[in-house]
Design a protein around this motif. Structure first.
Motif, PDB file in Angstrom:
ATOM      1  N   ARG A 334       0.922  -1.307  -0.021  1.00  0.00           N
ATOM      2  CA  ARG A 334       0.030   0.057   0.004  1.00  0.00           C
ATOM      3  C   ARG A 334       0.911   1.161   0.000  1.00  0.00           C
ATOM      4  NH1 ARG A 334       0.015  -1.739   5.287  1.00  0.00           N
ATOM      5  NH2 ARG A 334       0.311  -0.315   6.845  1.00  0.00           N
ATOM      6  N   PRO A 335       0.551   2.254  -0.594  1.00  0.00           N
ATOM      7  CA  PRO A 335       1.237   3.731  -0.740  1.00  0.00           C
ATOM      8  C   PRO A 335       1.210   4.189   0.588  1.00  0.00           C
ATOM      9  CG  PRO A 335      -0.637   3.825  -1.897  1.00  0.00           C
ATOM     10  CD  PRO A 335      -0.579   2.503  -1.450  1.00  0.00           C
ATOM     11  N   VAL A 336       2.595   4.719   1.005  1.00  0.00           N
ATOM     12  CA  VAL A 336       2.651   5.711   2.242  1.00  0.00           C
ATOM     13  C   VAL A 336       3.421   6.740   1.990  1.00  0.00           C
ATOM     14  CG1 VAL A 336       1.891   3.724   3.938  1.00  0.00           C
ATOM     15  CG2 VAL A 336       4.198   3.925   3.140  1.00  0.00           C
ATOM     16  N   SER A 337       3.687   7.829   2.897  1.00  0.00           N
ATOM     17  CA  SER A 337       4.566   8.621   2.774  1.00  0.00           C
ATOM     18  C   SER A 337       5.762   8.600   3.677  1.00  0.00           C
ATOM     19  CB  SER A 337       3.862   9.962   3.125  1.00  0.00           C
ATOM     20  OG  SER A 337       2.796  10.415   2.401  1.00  0.00           O
ATOM     21  N   CYS A 338       6.865   8.971   3.289  1.00  0.00           N
ATOM     22  CA  CYS A 338       7.986   8.964   4.065  1.00  0.00           C
ATOM     23  C   CYS A 338       7.811  10.073   5.417  1.00  0.00           C
ATOM     24  CB  CYS A 338       9.269   9.480   3.477  1.00  0.00           C
ATOM     25  SG  CYS A 338      10.728   9.421   4.553  1.00  0.00           S
ATOM     26  N   ALA A 350       6.039  -1.721   2.489  1.00  0.00           N
ATOM     27  CA  ALA A 350       7.276  -2.404   2.920  1.00  0.00           C
ATOM     28  C   ALA A 350       8.443  -1.908   2.853  1.00  0.00           C
ATOM     29  CB  ALA A 350       7.047  -3.970   2.172  1.00  0.00           C
ATOM     30  N   GLU A 351       8.807  -0.836   1.865  1.00  0.00           N
ATOM     31  CA  GLU A 351      10.064  -0.271   1.743  1.00  0.00           C
ATOM     32  C   GLU A 351      10.478   0.808   2.484  1.00  0.00           C
ATOM     33  OE1 GLU A 351      10.114   0.484  -2.489  1.00  0.00           O
ATOM     34  OE2 GLU A 351       9.671  -1.734  -3.075  1.00  0.00           O
ATOM     35  N   ASP A 354      13.032   0.619   5.309  1.00  0.00           N
ATOM     36  CA  ASP A 354      14.475   0.716   4.525  1.00  0.00           C
ATOM     37  C   ASP A 354      14.778   1.983   4.242  1.00  0.00           C
ATOM     38  OD1 ASP A 354      16.530  -0.935   4.002  1.00  0.00           O
ATOM     39  OD2 ASP A 354      15.975  -0.258   1.949  1.00  0.00           O
ATOM     40  N   HIS A 355      13.804   2.766   3.585  1.00  0.00           N
ATOM     41  CA  HIS A 355      13.997   3.859   3.010  1.00  0.00           C
ATOM     42  C   HIS A 355      14.233   4.877   4.192  1.00  0.00           C
ATOM     43  CE1 HIS A 355      13.462   7.712   0.633  1.00  0.00           C
ATOM     44  NE2 HIS A 355      12.470   8.124   1.668  1.00  0.00           N
ATOM     45  N   GLU A 356      13.716   4.899   5.045  1.00  0.00           N
ATOM     46  CA  GLU A 356      13.778   5.880   6.165  1.00  0.00           C
ATOM     47  C   GLU A 356      15.283   5.739   6.957  1.00  0.00           C
ATOM     48  OE1 GLU A 356      10.529   5.298   8.443  1.00  0.00           O
ATOM     49  OE2 GLU A 356       9.122   6.716   7.243  1.00  0.00           O
ATOM     50  N   ARG A 357      15.575   4.466   6.999  1.00  0.00           N
ATOM     51  CA  ARG A 357      16.748   4.330   7.839  1.00  0.00           C
ATOM     52  C   ARG A 357      18.238   4.378   6.796  1.00  0.00           C
ATOM     53  NH1 ARG A 357      16.346  -1.304  10.727  1.00  0.00           N
ATOM     54  NH2 ARG A 357      18.468  -0.585  11.373  1.00  0.00           N
ATOM     55  N   PHE A 358      17.788   4.063   5.624  1.00  0.00           N
ATOM     56  CA  PHE A 358      19.342   3.987   4.990  1.00  0.00           C
ATOM     57  C   PHE A 358      19.150   4.804   3.637  1.00  0.00           C
ATOM     58  CE2 PHE A 358      18.481  -0.381   7.000  1.00  0.00           C
ATOM     59  CZ  PHE A 358      19.666  -0.156   7.498  1.00  0.00           C
TER      60      PHE A 358
END
Length: 461
Positions: A334-338, A350-351, A354-358
């Motif tokens: 499902r689409p979510v915002s950072c 699901a991503e 990982d996006h917020e951490r790396f």
């Protein structure tokens, strides 16, 4: 008397007394030393009777006379059987109970007296002996009574049938013969229950109106001939009946249960996915929804809340009743915002972590040079090159030493080898140092609010 062989002598008051008389009175003279041995063999010594009759003070010389005439344990010969070893005092008992020639009465009760040795032969031929029944009935009989037993009492004797069937029957089988075998016995017709003579019953069975006939519908039942029409109309399991579920088909009554359970299009079937009529009731009281068989495929495809539905994002099968929850909370695609402040990127759930951490350019990181400040990744290069107090610089006085920016003032005032240079006065040094420090301070603008963390900890996702 100390030398030579003088024989057996006895020293007594200075004279020799060598010979004495037998103390038992037989008159024999001997030396005193021989007296003891002589007393053991003297004819006048006292001995006990060898037959153990109880006489213990007999002289040896009287033993033969005692054993021949006086001893009541002496053996004598029986006058009847000539047994030479009968004890005298037991002769009467021998003649009465032990002698083989004594007369005894037959123990079988025939009244005859026979000598004992002939008794066994007599018992084998005695007319009062017990013999087995010649017809093998198992009841022992006296020989004199055997003929009467065989004629009148033996259960194995043959008798005439009282129903005059002209047969001879063993007496012990007579009742069975009268009940089951005799052709003249009364027998009941198994169809009409009337009584006939057994030998006439078979002919009656072929003519009886109540005889059994196989059902014409081939249901396997044997029905009385006079009830055949009622059976075929009301009770036959092969009769054709309409389906009670109103599907419009007519089936055999024997197949009706299978038709209603497995074939009828109007039968109620529980939902294959197990959906319930109401989820508001307690779990143990819930009832699985039942749907007509002809509507089951439509129910499973469109109506059942338990049917699997393919998620368009993650391509997983989800129960229809849970699709909204799945799309809003569970789907990994499902689409979510950072959630990092300043980042406007939208990506799959699901991503996101990982996006917020790396990978997020606006994520907060610690300064790699060790100043301890948390800064945005996008501003980290500028911070480390121009703002970080831990960045490396060369001494502004030109001594060639590389040191951290926070240590420049201490170095130039206390450590630099060029701080006391002869070519530079103290006023010149102070002016140069002031200009250098002011230039450094002007090159450190205030940290932007977007890059400054609100707390000392990184955000938790």
């Amino acid at each position: 008397f100390t030398t030579g062989f003088l024989g057996t002598l006895q020293v007594s008051r200075g004279r020799v007394n060598n010979v004495v008389t037998c103390p038992l009175g037989c008159g024999k003279r001997m030396t005193a030393k021989e007296t003891a041995e002589h007393c053991k063999v003297c004819d006048l010594r006292e001995v006990s009777c060898v037959n153990n009759c109880g006489e213990t003070k007999l002289m040896l010389k009287d033993m033969d006379s005692h054993l021949q005439f006086d001893c009541f344990r002496r053996p004598i010969t029986c006058k009847d059987c000539a047994d030479p070893k009968v004890v005298f005092e037991e002769m009467e008992m021998h003649l009465a109970d032990l002698c083989t020639f004594r007369f005894v009465q037959c123990p079988l009760g025939c009244g005859k007296e026979k000598r004992f040795f002939d008794l066994e032969r007599h018992q084998r031929v005695c007319t009062w002996r017990i013999v087995e029944c010649p017809l093998k009935c198992g009841i022992p009989q006296r020989m004199v009574e055997c003929d009467i037993h065989v004629k009148n009492d033996c259960i194995n004797r043959r008798v005439s049938c009282p129903l005059k069937c002209r047969g001879l029957v063993v007496f012990k089988h007579l009742q069975q013969h009268l009940q089951d075998v005799c052709n003249c016995r009364p027998a009941e017709c198994k169809f009409c229950k009337k009584v006939f003579v057994k030998k006439q019953l078979e002919t009656h069975h072929q003519e009886c109106e109540s005889r059994l006939q196989p059902c014409k519908n081939k249901c396997g039942a044997n029905v009385p001939l006079d009830q055949m029409e009622v059976h075929m109309r009301e009770t036959c399991v092969h009769r054709v009946v309409p389906c009670p579920l109103l599907c419009g088909l007519q089936v055999r009554e024997i197949n009706l249960g299978f038709h209603q359970q497995s074939e009828c299009v109007n039968r109620q079937r529980p939902c294959e996915y197990g959906c319930v009529e109401s989820e508001a009731v307690p779990e143990l009281e819930r009832v699985v929804t039942k749907v007509p068989s002809k509507l089951m495929s439509l129910h499973l495809k469109y109506d059942c809340p338990e049917r699997p539905v393919r998620c368009s994002l993650c391509l997983q099968d989800v129960k229809a009743k849970l699709t909204t929850v799945h799309d809003m909370q569970e789907c990994g695609k499902r689409p979510v915002s950072c959630r990092v402040e300043g980042c406007l990127r939208t990506l799959p759930f699901a991503e996101r972590e990982d996006h917020e951490r790396f990978h997020c350019r606006f994520r907060l990181i610690s300064c790699a040079q060790g100043c301890g400040e948390r800064i945005s990744f996008i501003h980290s290069g500028k911070h480390m090159n121009k703002q970080c107090p831990m960045r490396m610089l060369e001494c502004p006085l030109g001594c060639g030493v590389r040191l951290r920016q926070r240590d420049v003032e201490v170095h130039t005032s206390d450590e630099c080898i060029r701080r006391f240079s002869a070519t530079n006065s103290s006023s010149l040094s102070s002016g140069l140092l002031s200009r250098t420090l002011s230039k450094l301070s002007l090159s450190q603008p205030s940290t932007p609010a977007a890059s400054r963390p609100t707390t000392g900890k990184s955000p938790k996702y």
